[in-house]
Scaffold this active site. Sequence first.
Site, mmCIF file in Angstrom:
data_model
loop_
_atom_site.group_PDB
_atom_site.id
_atom_site.type_symbol
_atom_site.label_atom_id
_atom_site.label_comp_id
_atom_site.label_asym_id
_atom_site.label_seq_id
_atom_site.Cartn_x
_atom_site.Cartn_y
_atom_site.Cartn_z
ATOM 1 N N GLY A 86 0.866 -1.365 -0.125
ATOM 2 C CA GLY A 86 -0.012 -0.038 -0.169
ATOM 3 C C GLY A 86 0.751 1.251 0.039
ATOM 4 C CG ASN A 87 -0.385 4.693 -1.355
ATOM 5 O OD1 ASN A 87 -0.945 5.659 -0.592
ATOM 6 N ND2 ASN A 87 -0.805 3.941 -2.647
ATOM 7 N NE ARG A 88 5.484 6.393 4.557
ATOM 8 C CZ ARG A 88 5.664 5.552 5.320
ATOM 9 N NH1 ARG A 88 4.963 5.101 6.263
ATOM 10 N NH2 ARG A 88 7.036 4.883 5.214
ATOM 11 C CB SER A 89 -2.641 8.058 -0.181
ATOM 12 O OG SER A 89 -3.833 8.924 -0.156
ATOM 13 C CB ALA B 211 -2.075 7.490 -3.600
#
Length: 415
Positions: free
Chosen positions: A222-225, A290
Amino acid sequence: MTVGHYGQPSFCVNDLMLEAKKIILGVTGSIAAYKAAFLVRLLVKAGAEVRVLMTPAAAQFISPLTLSTLSKNQVHTAVSAEDSWNNHVEMGLWADAMVIAPVTATTLAKMANGICDNIIVATYLSARCPVFFAPAMDLDMWQHPATRENVRRLQTYGNHLIPVEHGELASGLVGNGRMAEPETIVHHLDQFFQASTLLAGKKVLITAGPTFEPIDPVRFVGNRSSGRMGIALAEQAKARGAEVVLILGPTHLRPSSPGIQTISVQTATEMAAAAKQHFPKSAVAILAAAVADYRPGEVAKEKIKKKKDTFTLELIKNPDIAATLGQQKKENQLLIGFALETQEEETNAKGKMVKKNFDFIVLNSLRDEGAGFNLLTNKISIIHRDNKIKKYELKSKEAVAGDILDEIEQLLSKH
Ligand code: C5P
């Protein structure tokens, strides 16, 4: 009647979008309070229904009788007077817009902190309508970090600042701090109501947040959005009358306005399916998510055990939602994308805009302090198809959302 004054906007009051609009005007204790009389007169001439609230300090600068005569409505200076109670909740729900002009440093601070000791702050806290505030104070008070912080907070809550003007101040000093002229305040309100009508009733599709691509039942890529930017866009579009569909990746944040249709998804594949379903009936799609570019090729059914010293994950490409919608886009639809870049920002963003068939692209650079994931603020540039670039200051994500929607409405007005 055409008005115009000291280089302020000139307009014909009959052409304004203020006919039958219900406006609360809050007047606080600054010498600029005398301009409230001109402001009420302009609003009434433009067809608005105006109810005036004053602080006791304001009543020392201008008489409530003057403002009740001009507004043709009783003026209130307290929540309760003698044996009657003025229903600030009813008033807050009645209004299409609330304008506080002039707003002093004290009232700014009370609004920013919810200190409810007068009828204006009580009504402000109860109001569900857009709120505009036009400060007036001496230049050093205006520049003080406490005032700057209070203004920033009020903007972060989604209120609209009508900026101060430069010029001679009551103290005799020259600088920033003069309240905007009544014509300018009316112009701001008019612009707001004009713009609101362009998105009113239109379906706006927004993607927001990250996507989580499962590796096994407990792990993911995943990502930090945080989804904050997309949620702010959804709130602002809703406030402008749009029918909003928000496709939201995994985040703990949710929009607070009722009536935003929120579809929660986990993966890019789920986001793509929801976006494809809703895009054909949308006038505008804003892709603020994102989206993970890749996902694990295989998802383990059971939790993967820690056996080997190294572990290789094979990733396969996710659908590019933006590119897919870009191909399907019809003449009467607008598609807006985001680019978060770390190098050659403008060139990369322009490339994405063309490749994905966006009408414009919003660029935020990770190099800018205060811009990007998980923050309350953002600093953007908007790049158009003709390569025109508009650069904006660092602002709250709510204010940035307002700028992006203003730009969309500009395009809608030309469609
Ligand atoms: O990831 P990238 O920088 O290409 O993202 C640019 C734009 O494309 C963003 O608006 C993003 O929401 C969108 N996008 C998408 N689907 C993807 C990747 C990106 O809609 N798989």
